[in-house]
Structures are given as C-alpha cells and as structure tokens.
Design an enzyme around this catalytic site. Structure first.
Site, PDB file in Angstrom:
ATOM      1  CB  SER A  64      -0.949   0.009   1.204  1.00  0.00           C
ATOM      2  OG  SER A  64      -2.063  -0.828   0.960  1.00  0.00           O
ATOM      3  CE  LYS A  67      -4.583   1.885  -0.721  1.00  0.00           C
ATOM      4  NZ  LYS A  67      -3.941   0.569  -0.559  1.00  0.00           N
ATOM      5  CB  SER A 128      -4.247   1.613   3.875  1.00  0.00           C
ATOM      6  OG  SER A 128      -3.407   1.214   2.820  1.00  0.00           O
ATOM      7  CE  LYS A 253      -1.421   4.109   2.480  1.00  0.00           C
ATOM      8  NZ  LYS A 253      -1.448   3.071   3.536  1.00  0.00           N
TER       9      LYS A 253
END
Length: 443
Positions: A64, A67, A128, A253
């Site tokens: 993730s 992202k 997320s 993140k």
C-alpha cells in the site's frame, strides 16, 4: 622509602595531566544503526541528502505504499484545478466489488451515493482503503488502466529508479480478478525500491504539503463510523497503540502483502529538521515501527545542519585569478554564499572545499579578460567529504553542496595606449626569447 615512592608517583601524575591536555576535543564514535529490514533508507527531507541506506536499490512489491503515487496524482489534479476537495463521484461496480469483499476490509462503500474527493482521499490515506483508491483513480483518469499510465509517466518524470506500477492500490493483480487494469499483466505486482519510495515521499511532501495534513490525522469519520490511522507512530494514538507514538511523526504510509512483508514510509519533524525513512520487508506490524524508530532516532541524534564555510570564503593559496587587458594583473575570488549541509555530528574535519573554475570564462593561458564586474561568476565552490558519502535522493542534489565562485572586485579594461605598449613589449619579449633559444641551440 616514602620519598622514593613519591617521585615516580609525581612523574606518573604529570604524564597523565600532559596526556589529558593534548585531547582538544571529544572523540566521536559513529554509531550506525542496525535495521532489521530487507532494505531501508533515511533521508533529510529538506535537501534530499541520504543519511543511511541498506540495500536501498532492491526493488520489492511496496504494497500500500503504492498509494503515495495515487495521493500525488490526486493532489496534483486538485492543484491544477481539474478536481477539488468538494468534487463528488459515485462508485462503479469495480471499486464496489472490492469494498464488498471482506478479504480487503474496506470502509463499506455504497453505490448510487455521492462521495466527495475529501472523503475518499481520507479513507485512502488514513485507513489505506483500496476501493476508495480505485474510485479516485477512475475519477482522475477515467479508468484505473489509464491512471496506471499516469503513475508510470509521473514516476519517469520524478526520476524514480526501479519503480513500476500496475495498479493504484498496491494489491497484487492476482487479487483483482477480471478487473486487472488494462495494459497490465494478470499476475503482475507493483515494484519500488526503498530509494524510489523515499524519493516519492520527498516529492509528495515538498510538492504537496497538504498530504501531511491528512496523513497526520489519527482518526476520521466515514459514513458515521470512526476509522483509525494505520500509522501507529502518530502521537496520541489511542490505547495500546500509544506505545508506538513518536514525537514529530506526521506521516506517511504503511503497507503489507505476503510478498512485500510489512513496510512503512515514515516522516517526522523535530526542531525544524524533517527526516524521511523507509523500511521494507520487516517481520511484523510492530517491527516496521520499531525499525523506523531506530532510523529516526539515529538521524535526529547523530546529524545536524551546519554551516561549514562562511560566505566570502577563500582557499588560502587560490585567492586570485590572473587578468589580461586590465588595469590590474589579478582579481580576488571567493564564495558568494555560505556552504551549509547536513553532517554527522563531530565530522566537520572530514569536509574541505575545492574550486571549479569555469573554463569558458578563461583564455588559453587561464586568464580572465577585462573588463570584469564585481560579483561576476567565474566558477563554483564545492564541498568535498573525505569519508563516507551516500549522496542525494535527487539527481541534482549535489548542487546543494556547491555555491558560486565570484570576483570580489571589479577590474577595468586598460586604455588603448597601455594595451598597445603591452602588446609591443610582449612582441619584443617573444623575439628575445626566440633569439636566446636559438643561441642556446648553437652550443
């Protein structure tokens, strides 16, 4: 007997005092951090200088952390006026199917309902969420396939080494079934090295500081439910998670898949100093934060931004450059700005400077030609580190350790009569030299 013992004792004491007196500064021991991750990197967020790296060019599935690129493109679209935080969109069948699948633990999107960009972005950046990520990709580009093209084009533009994107979320394409983005392979994965992830984070927070306003939120409301940030290192996380809190942490993140392991790109700021860290393929949720703490502690404790050389600095034996056709034979040169960089504490002695004269500004004899203006650039002054140097996260980062080399005075052009006398003198000097050389040849 006592007198005999006293003499050597006094001599020993004198030796100890003398030895102590020659130690003029404390000995600095470099304590490089031992990071339990497959690959890791630590970067100064202002200059992009790399403070530590471990196998930082190994490309792995970033999960993730992918992202961050989706965030970048959404924020860029907002900045360019293509969409706004209040723009609304409805959920198509593809992101709805992802949100409805319990395997993806989504926020529970509904169809035939308007969602704002702000709502979708917060769910993506804080929790997320995969389905809201896909919905944003479709809004910005029309389809996730077209959005993936934008992701890869932007990766090239930003200079991300070893970065390849096949979807907007960081899931494996095998998880997407019949919804694999057009133009990508069904079994493909996104790939990024720690270096690429750090550079992407560097560009994200410098180009779009709004990203930190959202990534620093510990919780948010979505459809009446509270969702929590997966970044446990944020200060004031609730309950059990508070033990992972880190002063100054405000992003960025997390990521996890079977292939990627537990990953985290973090950033924290203390005393106007911001650092970016990346760890990839750690052993657990807790480990990715524990290893990040090691990296950030190392950076904040061991490094400082310091002015190493002041403005108008001159190298002792290179203070002047010869001048031709001027009223002066030489002109003084110096740096036009201080040389400041992030260094490991106590390593000032490892740095020196060198001049790089602009050869295009000099004639064949290495002279500047009058007239010369005060402050005229004639080259550059560059820091040189005699020890370890990891370089910079950006291609042009080395420019941060270089300033202009300029003239400190003006030199006017000599008048025509003096130039003529000089030319005549030079002409006869050349003849005399030729005659002397010829005579020498006879003998």
């Amino acid at each position: 007997m006592k007198t005999r013992l006293k003499v050597p004792f006094i001599m020993l004491l004198m030796v100890l005092v003398l030895f102590t007196s020659v130690i003029t500064k404390p000995i600095t021991i470099s304590a490089e951090v031992d990071v339990q991750a497959k690959t890791a990197i630590l970067v100064d967020a202002e200059s992009g200088k790399i403070l530590f790296e471990k196998d930082a060019d190994v490309a792995l599935p970033p999960a993730s952390m992918t992202k961050m690129m989706t965030e970048y493109l959404v924020l860029e679209a907002i900045k360019e006026g293509k969409i706004s935080w209040d723009t609304t969109t409805q959920i198509t069948d593809y992101p709805y199917s992802i949100s409805a699948d319990p395997a993806f633990s989504g926020v529970g999107l509904k169809q035939n309902k308007d969602y704002t960009v702000r709502e979708l972005y917060e769910a993506m950046a804080i929790n997320s969420d995969n389905a809201t990520t896909i919905a944003l990709a479709e809004l910005v580009a029309g389809s996730e396939g077209d959005f993936v093209k934008m992701m890869n084009d932007k990766a090239d533009e930003l200079g991300l080494p070893d970065a390849t994107f096949v979807n907007s979320t960081g899931l494996s394409n095998t998880d997407l079934g019949e919804n694999v983005p057009k133009g990508t392979e069904p079994n493909a994965d996104n790939l990024m090295s720690a270096r690429s992830a750090a550079l992407l984070a560097y560009r994200l927070i410098n180009d779009h500081p709004d990203a930190l306003e959202v990534s620093s939120m510990t919780t948010t409301e979505f459809e009446g439910d509270r969702i929590e940030n997966l970044n446990w290192m944020l200060p004031e996380m609730p309950g059990y998670l508070s033990q992972f809190g880190y002063e100054g942490m405000d992003g960025l993140k997390t990521g996890w898949t079977d292939l990627a392991g537990y990953c985290f790109t973090g950033t924290a700021e203390r005393d106007s100093q911001r650092l970016i860290s990346v760890v990839m393929k750690t052993d657990s949720k807790e480990a990715r934060f524990e290893e990040t703490r090691k990296l950030l502690d190392y950076g904040f404790n061991q490094f400082e931004k310091k002015e190493l050389y002041p403005k108008a600095y001159q190298i002792e034996d290179k203070k002047t450059v010869p001048v031709t056709k001027g009223k002066e034979d030489t002109v003084q040169i110096a740096s036009n700005a201080p040389l400041t960089t992030m260094i490991e504490k106590g390593t000032e002695d490892q740095y020196s400077v060198e001049y790089k004269l602009d050869q295009s500004a000099l004639n064949d004899e290495g002279e500047l030609t009058a007239p010369i203006k005060k402050g005229q650039q004639v080259g550059s002054v560059t820091l040189v580190n005699s020890e370890k140097n990891y370089g910079y996260i950006t291609a042009d980062g080395e420019q941060n350790e270089s300033v202009e080399l300029v003239t400190t005075d003006k030199v006017e052009k000599s008048n025509w009569f003096m130039l003529m006398i000089g030319a005549i003198t030079g002409f006869f000097a050349d003849i005399f030299t030729s005659v002397v050389d010829t005579v020498k040849g006879w003998f």
